[in-house]
Design a protein around this motif. Structure first.
Motif, PDB file in Angstrom:
ATOM      1  N   ALA A  45      -5.890 -10.408  -2.442  1.00 17.95           N
ATOM      2  CA  ALA A  45      -6.905 -10.841  -2.498  1.00 17.95           C
ATOM      3  C   ALA A  45      -7.496 -10.222  -1.601  1.00 17.95           C
ATOM      4  N   ARG A  46      -6.458  -9.494  -0.947  1.00 16.28           N
ATOM      5  CA  ARG A  46      -6.857  -8.940   0.766  1.00 16.28           C
ATOM      6  C   ARG A  46      -8.150  -6.973   0.237  1.00 16.28           C
ATOM      7  N   THR A  47      -9.154  -6.669   1.026  1.00 17.09           N
ATOM      8  CA  THR A  47     -10.053  -5.797   1.057  1.00 17.09           C
ATOM      9  C   THR A  47      -9.000  -4.570   1.424  1.00 17.09           C
ATOM     10  N   ASP A  48      -8.828  -3.541   1.735  1.00 17.52           N
ATOM     11  CA  ASP A  48      -7.528  -3.478   1.648  1.00 17.52           C
ATOM     12  C   ASP A  48      -6.335  -3.049   0.676  1.00 17.52           C
ATOM     13  N   THR A  59      -3.997 -14.451  -1.624  1.00 19.55           N
ATOM     14  CA  THR A  59      -4.008 -14.033  -0.555  1.00 19.55           C
ATOM     15  C   THR A  59      -3.939 -13.018  -0.001  1.00 19.55           C
ATOM     16  N   ARG A  78      -5.113  -0.474 -11.958  1.00 18.80           N
ATOM     17  CA  ARG A  78      -6.119  -1.628 -12.251  1.00 18.80           C
ATOM     18  C   ARG A  78      -4.775  -2.827 -12.152  1.00 18.80           C
ATOM     19  N   ASP A 101      -7.187   0.021  -6.535  1.00 13.73           N
ATOM     20  CA  ASP A 101      -8.409   0.422  -7.255  1.00 13.73           C
ATOM     21  C   ASP A 101      -8.346   2.413  -7.409  1.00 13.73           C
ATOM     22  N   LYS A 106       0.697  -1.119  -0.116  1.00 18.34           N
ATOM     23  CA  LYS A 106       0.030  -0.015   0.308  1.00 18.34           C
ATOM     24  C   LYS A 106       0.753   1.154   0.117  1.00 18.34           C
ATOM     25  N   ARG A 121      -6.640  -4.169  -2.190  1.00 19.64           N
ATOM     26  CA  ARG A 121      -7.922  -4.254  -3.490  1.00 19.64           C
ATOM     27  C   ARG A 121      -8.132  -2.713  -3.888  1.00 19.64           C
ATOM     28  N   GLU A 122      -8.339  -1.927  -2.229  1.00 15.01           N
ATOM     29  CA  GLU A 122      -9.243  -0.931  -2.217  1.00 15.01           C
ATOM     30  C   GLU A 122      -7.667   0.436  -3.048  1.00 15.01           C
TER      31      GLU A 122
END
Length: 226
Positions: free
Chosen positions: A200-203, A197, A213, A209, A160, A205-206
């Protein structure tokens, strides 16, 4: 196009081998070792693992631009780790001398991998500490070590941070792409699963995005045996 790579490299290597010493086949032979490296990648992708390993051994014995061949020694060590052969991995990299900061990151990535495979937690901690302290020389080498450790929380924080950096965003997004890869070798199974894994984590992916992409592609252009 792995078969085409083999055809091209076979033809090129034959030309190099058949040329007389005083009349080399090409004006600049510095990339000879990388031709072998690329051939090894194609062989690995075709499932011809023993042949790929032989080509990397062959490349590691040659000079790189007239100097010690650090690149292929490190690649050979990494490939041995992927095969689950930690002792061979360490032998392969123990011959290297001076190298770049990025080279040291690759070296310590191999040492970290080998230490985990042999259960040497002290050596694994030492290698991971080096990768953490010098991550500026190879950020993704540190992330990959975190995946080997199974430390997905720290790995997520690092990717991130890299995505938020204009300097590192492009390479990090490329690393995240779902290129078609061959089935993982024994030493890479857990790390490959950890990477999936992580992505695929939400944080994560956010964070992706927000800046770009990732998708699935048929070509994988990195100089990687994966």
């Amino acid at each position: 196009m792995n078969e085409q790579v083999l055809e091209f490299t076979t033809r090129t290597l034959d030309e190099i081998a058949q040329a007389p010493p005083d009349e080399p086949a090409f004006a600049n032979l510095d990339d000879h070792v990388w031709i072998l490296n690329g051939r090894a990648i194609a062989l690995r992708r075709l499932g011809r693992t023993d042949e790929a390993l032989a080509e990397l051994h062959r490349a590691a014995q040659l000079a790189e631009a007239g100097e010690q061949n650090v690149s292929q020694a490190l690649n050979l060590g990494a490939f041995h780790c992927s095969l689950g052969r930690p002792d061979d991995a360490l032998r392969a990299i123990d011959v290297v001398g001076a190298m770049s900061g990025y080279g040291r990151m690759v070296e310590n990535g191999v040492r970290h991998c080998a230490a985990l495979q042999t259960g040497d937690r002290g050596a694994a901690r030492k290698a991971l500490a080096y990768l953490r302290e010098h991550r500026g020389d190879g950020e993704l080498s540190y992330v990959e070590a975190l995946l080997r450790e199974g430390d997905l929380d720290t790995a997520a924080e690092r990717v991130k941070a890299l995505l938020s950096s204009s300097e590192h965003r492009g390479r990090t997004l490329r690393w995240m792409q779902q290129y078609v890869r061959p089935a993982p070798l024994p030493g890479d199974v857990a790390t490959r699963a950890a990477r999936e894994t992580l992505l695929a984590r939400t944080d994560v992916r956010e964070a992706i995005d927000a800046v770009g992409r990732i998708g699935e592609y048929t070509l994988y252009l990195e100089e990687s045996m994966d």
